[in-house]
Design a protein around this motif. Structure first.
Motif, PDB file in Angstrom:
ATOM      1  N   ILE A  39       0.839  -1.197   0.000  1.00 48.12           N
ATOM      2  CA  ILE A  39       0.000   0.000   0.000  1.00 48.12           C
ATOM      3  C   ILE A  39       0.876   1.250   0.000  1.00 48.12           C
ATOM      4  CG2 ILE A  39      -1.877   1.209   1.180  1.00 48.12           C
ATOM      5  CD1 ILE A  39      -2.425  -1.410   2.696  1.00 48.12           C
ATOM      6  N   VAL A  40       0.499   2.228  -0.796  1.00 46.49           N
ATOM      7  CA  VAL A  40       1.189   3.510  -0.788  1.00 46.49           C
ATOM      8  C   VAL A  40       1.102   4.127   0.608  1.00 46.49           C
ATOM      9  CG1 VAL A  40       1.147   5.876  -1.679  1.00 46.49           C
ATOM     10  CG2 VAL A  40       0.786   3.947  -3.250  1.00 46.49           C
ATOM     11  N   GLY A  41       2.234   4.539   1.147  1.00 44.91           N
ATOM     12  CA  GLY A  41       2.258   5.207   2.447  1.00 44.91           C
ATOM     13  C   GLY A  41       2.583   4.316   3.619  1.00 44.91           C
ATOM     14  N   VAL A  42       2.863   3.026   3.381  1.00 42.79           N
ATOM     15  CA  VAL A  42       3.157   2.150   4.524  1.00 42.79           C
ATOM     16  C   VAL A  42       4.421   2.565   5.260  1.00 42.79           C
ATOM     17  CG1 VAL A  42       1.946   0.126   3.630  1.00 42.79           C
ATOM     18  CG2 VAL A  42       4.350   0.482   3.034  1.00 42.79           C
ATOM     19  N   ASP A  43       5.288   3.271   4.580  1.00 39.94           N
ATOM     20  CA  ASP A  43       6.532   3.721   5.217  1.00 39.94           C
ATOM     21  C   ASP A  43       6.393   5.108   5.843  1.00 39.94           C
ATOM     22  OD1 ASP A  43       6.115   4.786   2.674  1.00 39.94           O
ATOM     23  OD2 ASP A  43       8.261   4.933   2.225  1.00 39.94           O
ATOM     24  N   ARG A  44       5.192   5.686   5.779  1.00 36.55           N
ATOM     25  CA  ARG A  44       5.018   7.056   6.277  1.00 36.55           C
ATOM     26  C   ARG A  44       3.847   7.208   7.250  1.00 36.55           C
ATOM     27  NH1 ARG A  44       5.804   7.592   0.674  1.00 36.55           N
ATOM     28  NH2 ARG A  44       3.581   7.934   0.312  1.00 36.55           N
ATOM     29  N   ILE A  45       2.920   6.276   7.241  1.00 38.60           N
ATOM     30  CA  ILE A  45       1.708   6.399   8.057  1.00 38.60           C
ATOM     31  C   ILE A  45       1.790   5.433   9.244  1.00 38.60           C
ATOM     32  CG2 ILE A  45      -0.801   6.129   8.079  1.00 38.60           C
ATOM     33  CD1 ILE A  45      -0.778   6.921   5.115  1.00 38.60           C
ATOM     34  N   PRO A  46       1.719   5.939  10.495  1.00 37.38           N
ATOM     35  CA  PRO A  46       1.890   5.089  11.683  1.00 37.38           C
ATOM     36  C   PRO A  46       0.619   4.336  12.075  1.00 37.38           C
ATOM     37  CG  PRO A  46       1.584   7.363  12.359  1.00 37.38           C
ATOM     38  CD  PRO A  46       1.610   7.377  10.844  1.00 37.38           C
ATOM     39  N   PHE A  47       0.051   3.643  11.121  1.00 41.28           N
ATOM     40  CA  PHE A  47      -1.147   2.838  11.318  1.00 41.28           C
ATOM     41  C   PHE A  47      -0.690   1.376  11.472  1.00 41.28           C
ATOM     42  CE2 PHE A  47      -4.977   0.948   8.889  1.00 41.28           C
ATOM     43  CZ  PHE A  47      -5.670   0.706  10.055  1.00 41.28           C
ATOM     44  N   SER A  48      -1.222   0.658  12.446  1.00 41.24           N
ATOM     45  CA  SER A  48      -0.705  -0.670  12.766  1.00 41.24           C
ATOM     46  C   SER A  48      -0.760  -1.620  11.572  1.00 41.24           C
ATOM     47  CB  SER A  48      -1.478  -1.259  13.948  1.00 41.24           C
ATOM     48  OG  SER A  48      -2.861  -1.376  13.641  1.00 41.24           O
ATOM     49  N   TYR A  49      -1.831  -1.581  10.807  1.00 39.33           N
ATOM     50  CA  TYR A  49      -1.921  -2.463   9.641  1.00 39.33           C
ATOM     51  C   TYR A  49      -0.841  -2.114   8.621  1.00 39.33           C
ATOM     52  CZ  TYR A  49      -3.795  -4.775   5.485  1.00 39.33           C
ATOM     53  OH  TYR A  49      -3.944  -5.554   4.352  1.00 39.33           O
ATOM     54  N   TYR A  50      -0.602  -0.812   8.427  1.00 36.91           N
ATOM     55  CA  TYR A  50       0.439  -0.381   7.490  1.00 36.91           C
ATOM     56  C   TYR A  50       1.823  -0.802   7.979  1.00 36.91           C
ATOM     57  CZ  TYR A  50      -2.668   2.534   4.635  1.00 36.91           C
ATOM     58  OH  TYR A  50      -3.637   2.979   3.773  1.00 36.91           O
ATOM     59  N   GLY A 100       2.452  -3.384   9.646  1.00 41.02           N
ATOM     60  CA  GLY A 100       2.548  -4.804   9.336  1.00 41.02           C
ATOM     61  C   GLY A 100       2.884  -5.048   7.878  1.00 41.02           C
ATOM     62  N   LYS A 101       2.288  -4.265   6.991  1.00 39.59           N
ATOM     63  CA  LYS A 101       2.595  -4.405   5.568  1.00 39.59           C
ATOM     64  C   LYS A 101       4.045  -4.028   5.290  1.00 39.59           C
ATOM     65  CE  LYS A 101      -0.206  -5.256   2.795  1.00 39.59           C
ATOM     66  NZ  LYS A 101      -0.692  -6.564   2.295  1.00 39.59           N
ATOM     67  N   LEU A 102       4.537  -2.999   5.969  1.00 38.60           N
ATOM     68  CA  LEU A 102       5.935  -2.597   5.790  1.00 38.60           C
ATOM     69  C   LEU A 102       6.867  -3.701   6.280  1.00 38.60           C
ATOM     70  CD1 LEU A 102       7.847  -0.317   4.906  1.00 38.60           C
ATOM     71  CD2 LEU A 102       7.762   0.542   7.265  1.00 38.60           C
ATOM     72  N   ALA A 103       6.527  -4.308   7.418  1.00 42.14           N
ATOM     73  CA  ALA A 103       7.331  -5.424   7.923  1.00 42.14           C
ATOM     74  C   ALA A 103       7.280  -6.602   6.960  1.00 42.14           C
ATOM     75  CB  ALA A 103       6.826  -5.843   9.305  1.00 42.14           C
ATOM     76  N   ALA A 104       6.131  -6.837   6.345  1.00 46.58           N
ATOM     77  CA  ALA A 104       6.001  -7.921   5.376  1.00 46.58           C
ATOM     78  C   ALA A 104       6.854  -7.638   4.132  1.00 46.58           C
ATOM     79  CB  ALA A 104       4.541  -8.105   4.988  1.00 46.58           C
ATOM     80  N   GLU A 105       6.912  -6.385   3.722  1.00 46.24           N
ATOM     81  CA  GLU A 105       7.797  -6.030   2.607  1.00 46.24           C
ATOM     82  C   GLU A 105       9.242  -6.413   2.928  1.00 46.24           C
ATOM     83  OE1 GLU A 105       5.563  -2.043   0.761  1.00 46.24           O
ATOM     84  OE2 GLU A 105       7.629  -1.938   1.472  1.00 46.24           O
ATOM     85  N   ALA A 106       9.667  -6.122   4.155  1.00 46.21           N
ATOM     86  CA  ALA A 106      11.038  -6.454   4.550  1.00 46.21           C
ATOM     87  C   ALA A 106      11.259  -7.961   4.517  1.00 46.21           C
ATOM     88  CB  ALA A 106      11.327  -5.904   5.947  1.00 46.21           C
ATOM     89  N   VAL A 107      10.266  -8.728   4.937  1.00 43.35           N
ATOM     90  CA  VAL A 107      10.368 -10.192   4.874  1.00 43.35           C
ATOM     91  C   VAL A 107      10.594 -10.645   3.441  1.00 43.35           C
ATOM     92  CG1 VAL A 107       9.092 -12.341   5.192  1.00 43.35           C
ATOM     93  CG2 VAL A 107       8.998 -10.570   6.958  1.00 43.35           C
ATOM     94  N   VAL A 108       9.865 -10.051   2.509  1.00 42.42           N
ATOM     95  CA  VAL A 108      10.008 -10.405   1.085  1.00 42.42           C
ATOM     96  C   VAL A 108      11.404 -10.037   0.575  1.00 42.42           C
ATOM     97  CG1 VAL A 108       9.168  -9.900  -1.242  1.00 42.42           C
ATOM     98  CG2 VAL A 108       7.534 -10.246   0.626  1.00 42.42           C
ATOM     99  N   ARG A 109      11.848  -8.821   0.887  1.00 38.41           N
ATOM    100  CA  ARG A 109      13.154  -8.365   0.382  1.00 38.41           C
ATOM    101  C   ARG A 109      14.300  -9.216   0.925  1.00 38.41           C
ATOM    102  NH1 ARG A 109      10.899  -3.252   1.805  1.00 38.41           N
ATOM    103  NH2 ARG A 109      10.155  -2.116  -0.047  1.00 38.41           N
ATOM    104  N   GLU A 110      14.169  -9.657   2.163  1.00 41.13           N
ATOM    105  CA  GLU A 110      15.251 -10.397   2.809  1.00 41.13           C
ATOM    106  C   GLU A 110      15.124 -11.909   2.636  1.00 41.13           C
ATOM    107  OE1 GLU A 110      14.834  -9.049   6.806  1.00 41.13           O
ATOM    108  OE2 GLU A 110      15.236  -6.928   6.283  1.00 41.13           O
ATOM    109  N   SER A 111      14.183 -12.348   1.823  1.00 42.00           N
ATOM    110  CA  SER A 111      13.862 -13.767   1.718  1.00 42.00           C
ATOM    111  C   SER A 111      14.884 -14.583   0.935  1.00 42.00           C
ATOM    112  CB  SER A 111      12.496 -13.928   1.044  1.00 42.00           C
ATOM    113  OG  SER A 111      12.554 -13.452  -0.303  1.00 42.00           O
ATOM    114  N   GLY A 112      15.637 -13.923   0.075  1.00 40.02           N
ATOM    115  CA  GLY A 112      16.511 -14.652  -0.834  1.00 40.02           C
ATOM    116  C   GLY A 112      15.795 -15.097  -2.100  1.00 40.02           C
ATOM    117  N   LEU A 113      14.491 -14.865  -2.167  1.00 38.97           N
ATOM    118  CA  LEU A 113      13.711 -15.188  -3.356  1.00 38.97           C
ATOM    119  C   LEU A 113      13.839 -14.075  -4.392  1.00 38.97           C
ATOM    120  CD1 LEU A 113      10.387 -16.215  -1.561  1.00 38.97           C
ATOM    121  CD2 LEU A 113      11.981 -17.798  -2.664  1.00 38.97           C
ATOM    122  N   PRO A 114      13.640 -14.379  -5.674  1.00 37.56           N
ATOM    123  CA  PRO A 114      13.453 -13.305  -6.648  1.00 37.56           C
ATOM    124  C   PRO A 114      12.113 -12.636  -6.337  1.00 37.56           C
ATOM    125  CG  PRO A 114      13.083 -15.453  -7.666  1.00 37.56           C
ATOM    126  CD  PRO A 114      13.601 -15.726  -6.289  1.00 37.56           C
TER     127      PRO A 114
END
Length: 258
Positions: A103-114, A116-130
């Motif tokens: 979602i646009v703004g997950v890195d700027r809006i201090p909403f708990s769901y956002y 979580g989405k930002l943390a999930a992005e980090a999981v994807v980036r650090e996964s070693g997967l393409p």
């Protein structure tokens, strides 16, 4: 054609992605918490899974070329944990291309769901997967649900000073289909709706389309979350690539309900 799996394939976005993949002739699987329907869509291999434990994911992921991860939960911490479970199963399956919708703004809006989405992005980036990550603005469907809920009252409260740039879910699905069947691209440009409107203006459109009369009550909600919304941190005006306006979406939905 490639084998593409859609997590959350029975949800609003997931269904649209599945339909798009089937139209293009891809072999499609989906995972869902829901039981397999008696008559699933033709050309779709349905797998009922448990995202909390990962049960059923290994069998569903075996042999896939790419995964479009649309499954989500409202609780931010649980959403990141769900994504980690999906990533771990994808790694065991041989590292297919993982496409994640955010979602646009997950890195700027201090909403708990956002968060979580930002943390999930980090999981994807650090996964070693393409991987590929697409952020979009809110869907027209979500705006409609919010307005419908607010309109049950004789006086309709609307957040003041907040603009919305909603996008049609089928256009998001088209973009995800293209990404999933292409090469991993990392962070790709955001996708926003074609127009930006005050919530009050969208409320008037909704009431007119539904034939309802309500007095609008502007409410200035306090707190950091609503301040960031008023500042437009959830908008992507430079990426207004959607074409279907909220008014057009609303006219279509109103026609369906008549």
């Amino acid at each position: 054609m490639s084998v593409v799996l859609v997590t959350g394939g029975s949800g609003t976005l997931g269904r649209a992605v599945v339909r798009g993949l089937v139209r293009e002739g891809h072999r499609v699987r989906l995972t869902s918490r829901s039981p397999r329907p008696a008559e699933p869509d033709p050309g779709v291999d349905w797998h009922t899974v448990d995202y909390a434990t990962g049960q059923g994911l290994d069998a569903a992921f075996a042999g896939v070329d790419s995964i479009v991860h649309t499954a989500t939960v409202v609780n931010g911490k649980r959403d990141a944990a769900l994504t980690r479970t999906v990533v771990e199963a994808a790694v065991r399956a041989g590292a297919p291309h993982l496409v994640y919708i955010s979602i646009v703004g997950v890195d700027r809006i201090p909403f708990s769901y956002y968060r979580g989405k930002l943390a999930a992005e980090a999981v994807v980036r650090e996964s070693g997967l393409p991987w590929t990550i697409l952020r979009t603005t809110q869907f027209h469907d979500l705006v409609l649900r919010v307005l419908s809920g607010l309109a049950v009252l004789p006086i309709m409260p609307v957040p003041s000073g907040i603009r919305v740039q909603s996008v049609e879910v089928t256009e998001v699905a088209e973009r995800l289909v293209a990404l999933a069947t292409g090469t991993p691209a990392g962070n790709v440009p955001d996708l926003g709706g074609p127009e930006t409107h005050l919530v009050s203006d969208l409320a008037r459109l909704y009431l007119r389309a539904r034939g309802k009369r309500r007095r609008l009550l502007p409410v200035r909600f306090p707190g950091k979350v609503f301040t960031t919304y008023r500042n437009g941190e959830h908008l992507a005006p430079e990426h207004a690539h959607g074409t279907v306006t909220f008014a057009e979406f609303l006219a279509e939905e109103t026609g369906k309900s008549q």
